[in-house]
Design an enzyme around this catalytic site. Sequence first.
Site, PDB file in Angstrom:
ATOM      1  N   ARG A   1      44.153  34.764   3.839  1.00  0.00           N
ATOM      2  CA  ARG A   1      45.016  33.643   4.240  1.00  0.00           C
ATOM      3  C   ARG A   1      46.016  33.276   3.150  1.00  0.00           C
ATOM      4  O   ARG A   1      47.137  32.838   3.438  1.00  0.00           O
ATOM      5  CB  ARG A   1      44.156  32.431   4.603  1.00  0.00           C
ATOM      6  CG  ARG A   1      44.970  31.273   5.208  1.00  0.00           C
ATOM      7  CD  ARG A   1      44.076  30.158   5.677  1.00  0.00           C
ATOM      8  NE  ARG A   1      44.810  29.105   6.367  1.00  0.00           N
ATOM      9  CZ  ARG A   1      44.833  27.837   5.998  1.00  0.00           C
ATOM     10  NH1 ARG A   1      44.150  27.451   4.919  1.00  0.00           N
ATOM     11  NH2 ARG A   1      45.516  26.936   6.690  1.00  0.00           N
TER      12      ARG A   1
ATOM     13  N   ILE B   1      51.067  25.975   8.880  1.00  0.00           N
ATOM     14  CA  ILE B   1      50.174  27.106   9.075  1.00  0.00           C
ATOM     15  C   ILE B   1      48.853  26.512   9.570  1.00  0.00           C
ATOM     16  O   ILE B   1      48.287  25.617   8.937  1.00  0.00           O
ATOM     17  CB  ILE B   1      49.989  27.944   7.788  1.00  0.00           C
ATOM     18  CG1 ILE B   1      48.934  29.038   8.008  1.00  0.00           C
ATOM     19  CG2 ILE B   1      49.657  27.092   6.582  1.00  0.00           C
ATOM     20  CD1 ILE B   1      48.810  30.020   6.849  1.00  0.00           C
ATOM     21  N   SER B   2      48.405  26.974  10.718  1.00  0.00           N
ATOM     22  CA  SER B   2      47.219  26.390  11.349  1.00  0.00           C
ATOM     23  C   SER B   2      45.984  26.527  10.476  1.00  0.00           C
ATOM     24  O   SER B   2      45.879  27.435   9.638  1.00  0.00           O
ATOM     25  CB  SER B   2      46.948  27.068  12.692  1.00  0.00           C
ATOM     26  OG  SER B   2      47.955  26.776  13.619  1.00  0.00           O
ATOM     27  N   SER B   3      45.044  25.629  10.695  1.00  0.00           N
ATOM     28  CA  SER B   3      43.729  25.757  10.076  1.00  0.00           C
ATOM     29  C   SER B   3      43.140  27.116  10.436  1.00  0.00           C
ATOM     30  O   SER B   3      43.277  27.574  11.578  1.00  0.00           O
ATOM     31  CB  SER B   3      42.815  24.647  10.589  1.00  0.00           C
ATOM     32  OG  SER B   3      41.461  24.998  10.433  1.00  0.00           O
TER      33      SER B   3
END
Length: 209
Positions: free
Chosen positions: A32, A58-60
């Site tokens: 990530r 940016i999504s979890s």
Amino acid sequence: MNSIKNHLMCEEIHKRFHLHPKVRKAMESIEREVFVPAPFKHFAYTLNALSMQAQQYISSPLTVAKMTQYLEIDHVDSVLEIGCGSGYQAAVLSQIFRRVFSVERIESLYLEARLRLKNLGLDNVHVKFADGNKGWEQYAPYDRILFSACAKNIPQALIDQLEEGGILVAPIQENNEQVIKRFVKQNNALRVQKVLEKCSFVPVIDGVQ
């Protein structure tokens, strides 16, 4: 080489949401940190959504894992993502699907995501700068379509680009809340298969910038 931090992040996700083995392997294969802006690198392996440029996020990683699994990933070949953002969700999908197509409406995000994905050697991911509401007709039909932004409704163009019997997963705006819904295409129309959970995504917006 996959980092211990990324592995531990996936362990934490698995405690909260039981991961399909393919999803877990995909999440562990993609670092990530590569997709996180420099000021937030030290938060890369937390389960938080993180700010990017252009008022986007940016999504979890927990959300990315869930959205991937909600697609029902067995025996599928192609997926279209609406809203590439950082490219993280597309990268995870690339470990499961043979062909990944992702559309991004913000040019600066598109250019950065395309470069990241290229540098990772993810040759099965194709990114396009365009209005996501129009999809990507050239490579349709798709087995799966995933919205990485919240829609008020699903445009007919995207319904047309989904394979008959295919699945579409999208955050949908309903009154004052967002809910993730899974749809299946039957007789050229979308039918709600399941309402999955409440969520919080940036909205789908028409046009490009």
